[in-house]
Design an enzyme around this catalytic site. Structure first.
Site, PDB file in Angstrom:
ATOM      1  N   GLU A  42      -9.726  -1.624   5.166  1.00 41.85           N
ATOM      2  CA  GLU A  42     -10.438  -1.291   6.394  1.00 41.85           C
ATOM      3  C   GLU A  42     -11.662  -2.210   6.565  1.00 41.85           C
ATOM      4  O   GLU A  42     -12.091  -2.857   5.610  1.00 41.85           O
ATOM      5  CB  GLU A  42     -10.882   0.178   6.336  1.00 41.85           C
ATOM      6  CG  GLU A  42      -9.727   1.177   6.235  1.00 41.85           C
ATOM      7  CD  GLU A  42      -9.011   1.417   7.562  1.00 41.85           C
ATOM      8  OE1 GLU A  42      -9.050   0.552   8.463  1.00 41.85           O
ATOM      9  OE2 GLU A  42      -8.396   2.492   7.702  1.00 41.85           O
ATOM     10  N   ASN A  81      -7.810  -2.162  14.202  1.00 42.44           N
ATOM     11  CA  ASN A  81      -9.189  -2.519  13.845  1.00 42.44           C
ATOM     12  C   ASN A  81      -9.242  -3.743  12.933  1.00 42.44           C
ATOM     13  O   ASN A  81     -10.268  -4.043  12.345  1.00 42.44           O
ATOM     14  CB  ASN A  81      -9.899  -1.329  13.176  1.00 42.44           C
ATOM     15  CG  ASN A  81      -9.224  -0.917  11.869  1.00 42.44           C
ATOM     16  OD1 ASN A  81      -8.247  -1.525  11.448  1.00 42.44           O
ATOM     17  ND2 ASN A  81      -9.753   0.110  11.232  1.00 42.44           N
ATOM     18  N   ASP A 116       0.816  -1.211   0.000  1.00 43.38           N
ATOM     19  CA  ASP A 116       0.000   0.000   0.000  1.00 43.38           C
ATOM     20  C   ASP A 116       0.853   1.265   0.000  1.00 43.38           C
ATOM     21  O   ASP A 116       2.074   1.206   0.177  1.00 43.38           O
ATOM     22  CB  ASP A 116      -0.978  -0.004   1.195  1.00 43.38           C
ATOM     23  CG  ASP A 116      -0.302  -0.324   2.530  1.00 43.38           C
ATOM     24  OD1 ASP A 116       0.938  -0.361   2.574  1.00 43.38           O
ATOM     25  OD2 ASP A 116      -1.015  -0.524   3.522  1.00 43.38           O
ATOM     26  N   HIS A 166      -7.335  -4.202  10.189  1.00 42.41           N
ATOM     27  CA  HIS A 166      -7.023  -4.012   8.764  1.00 42.41           C
ATOM     28  C   HIS A 166      -5.719  -4.696   8.388  1.00 42.41           C
ATOM     29  O   HIS A 166      -4.809  -4.844   9.206  1.00 42.41           O
ATOM     30  CB  HIS A 166      -7.075  -2.543   8.338  1.00 42.41           C
ATOM     31  CG  HIS A 166      -5.969  -1.659   8.800  1.00 42.41           C
ATOM     32  ND1 HIS A 166      -6.186  -0.453   9.426  1.00 42.41           N
ATOM     33  CD2 HIS A 166      -4.620  -1.766   8.705  1.00 42.41           C
ATOM     34  CE1 HIS A 166      -5.029   0.132   9.672  1.00 42.41           C
ATOM     35  NE2 HIS A 166      -4.068  -0.649   9.263  1.00 42.41           N
TER      36      HIS A 166
HETATM   37  C1  GLP Z   1      -0.611   0.896   8.644  1.00 40.21           C
HETATM   38  C2  GLP Z   1      -0.256   0.045   7.436  1.00 40.21           C
HETATM   39  C3  GLP Z   1      -0.502  -1.417   7.686  1.00 40.21           C
HETATM   40  C4  GLP Z   1       0.104  -1.799   9.028  1.00 40.21           C
HETATM   41  C5  GLP Z   1      -0.540  -1.019  10.145  1.00 40.21           C
HETATM   42  C6  GLP Z   1      -0.043  -1.391  11.523  1.00 40.21           C
HETATM   43  O1  GLP Z   1      -1.948   1.239   8.690  1.00 40.21           O
HETATM   44  N1  GLP Z   1      -0.971   0.401   6.248  1.00 40.21           N
HETATM   45  O2  GLP Z   1       0.058  -2.178   6.627  1.00 40.21           O
HETATM   46  O3  GLP Z   1      -0.060  -3.174   9.238  1.00 40.21           O
HETATM   47  O4  GLP Z   1      -0.265   0.341   9.902  1.00 40.21           O
HETATM   48  O5  GLP Z   1       1.171  -0.767  11.769  1.00 40.21           O
HETATM   49  P1  GLP Z   1       2.087  -1.037  13.025  1.00 40.21           P
HETATM   50  O6  GLP Z   1       2.824  -2.307  12.713  1.00 40.21           O
HETATM   51  O7  GLP Z   1       2.994   0.152  13.085  1.00 40.21           O
HETATM   52  O8  GLP Z   1       1.213  -1.163  14.203  1.00 40.21           O
END
Ligand code: GLP
Length: 242
Positions: free
Chosen positions: A135, A128, A62, A130
C-alpha cells in the site's frame, strides 16, 4: 518502461501470453504470479495453449490473512482455479494466510524467493497504485511483510465477497524490494478507474506514496493497458498501440 496499449483485456491477454512465451523461450524457470481480475485473460491464454510449466516454479505475490487455501476468495484458490489446475507447476508457492506465526511465514517466504530468483514477475495495479498488497507508504526496500489493507483496497476488493465486512483486513505480501529483484516485470491494468494510477506509475514522481512508481527504477518493465487505463498518460510518444 515499455507501454503496450491494447483494445481490451482479451487482446491484453494475448500480448501478455506472448511475453510469457518469450520468457519460456529464454529459459525462464521461476514465474512470479498475481491475482486480481486483470491477469485472468493472460491465464486464459496460457491455459488454452500448449505451454508446459511442469518443470517450472511459481511464486505468488500475496495472500489474505485468515483465509484457508480452500476458501473461494483466497489467492491460493484463485490460482488453482485460474491456472494451476490446468497448468500445474513443479512447485507453486503462495504465502500461508493461516500461519500461526505470520512473522515466521514472511521469513520463510523471503527464503523461497531468495532460493528461486524470479525471472518474470506478473503484476496487477491497485487503484491507489499498490502492487501486490504494498500500500502507499511502503518502503521500496521492503521484503515479504504483513500488511494492514487500506480502506480503499478493502472497498475495491469487496466486490468479490458477499459483503465488505467479509473482506480480510490483513494480508501477507511480497515487498517492493522483492518485486524489484525480478529479472523482468509485466504489469497489466485495465479500465478508467486505473487511469490515475497508471499515469502516476509511468510518469509521476518516484515516491513511496505511489508504490508502482518504484517500477521506474527497474530496467525491464512492460506495461499492458487498455485505452481507458492509458488515457491519462501525457507523453504518448513511446506507447506501442496494438
Ligand atoms: C488486489 C491484489 C493486487 C491486484 C489488485 C488489483 O488488491 N492484491 O495484486 O493487482 O487487487 O486487482 P484487479 O486487477 O482486480 O483490479
Amino acid at each position: 518502461m515499455k507501454i503496450i496499449e491494447v483494445k481490451d483485456q482479451q487482446a491484453g491477454g494475448q500480448a501478455g501470453f506472448e511475453i510469457f512465451k518469450q520468457a519460456l523461450a529464454d529459459k525462464a524457470q521461476v514465474f512470479g504470479l498475481a491475482t486480481g481480475s486483470s491477469p485472468i485473460s493472460i491465464y486464459q491464454s496460457l491455459t488454452a495453449s500448449d505451454v508446459d510449466f511442469s518443470d517450472k516454479i511459481s511464486i505468488n505475490l500475496d495472500e489474505y490473512q485468515g483465509l484457508a487455501g480452500t476458501h473461494d476468495q483466497s489467492y491460493r484458490y484463485f490460482m488453482n482455479q485460474n491456472l494451476f489446475n490446468a497448468k500445474p507447476f513443479k512447485e507453486s508457492y503462495v504465502p500461508n494466510g493461516l500461519a500461526d506465526d505470520i512473522e515466521a511465514e514472511t521469513v520463510r517466504y523471503d527464503k523461497v524467493i531468495a532460493n528461486h530468483p524470479i525471472d518474470l514477475q506478473l503484476l496487477g495495479l491497485g487503484q491507489n497504485g499498490h502492487i501486490g498488497f504494498n500500500e502507499p507508504g511502503t518502503s521500496f526496500d521492503s521484503q515479504t511483510h504483513a500488511v494492514d489493507l487500506t480502506p480503499s483496497t478493502i472497498a475495491a476488493n469487496a466486490r468479490f465477497f458477499a459483503n465488505e465486512d467479509d473482506v480480510p483486513r490483513r494480508a501477507i505480501s511480497m515487498g517492493i524490494g522483492s518485486i524489484l529483484k525480478s529479472k523482468k516485470i509485466l504489469l497489466v491494468a485495465y479500465g478508467e478507474n486505473k487511469a490515475d494510477a497508471v499515469a502516476a506509475m509511468v510518469e509521476g514522481p518516484v515516491t513511496e506514496n505511489m508504490p508502482a512508481s518504484a517500477l521506474q527504477t527497474h530496467s525491464d518493465v512492460t506495461v499492458i493497458v487498455d485505452h481507458a487505463a492509458a488515457a491519462k498518460i501525457k507523453n504518448r510518444e513511446n506507447i506501442i498501440v496494438k
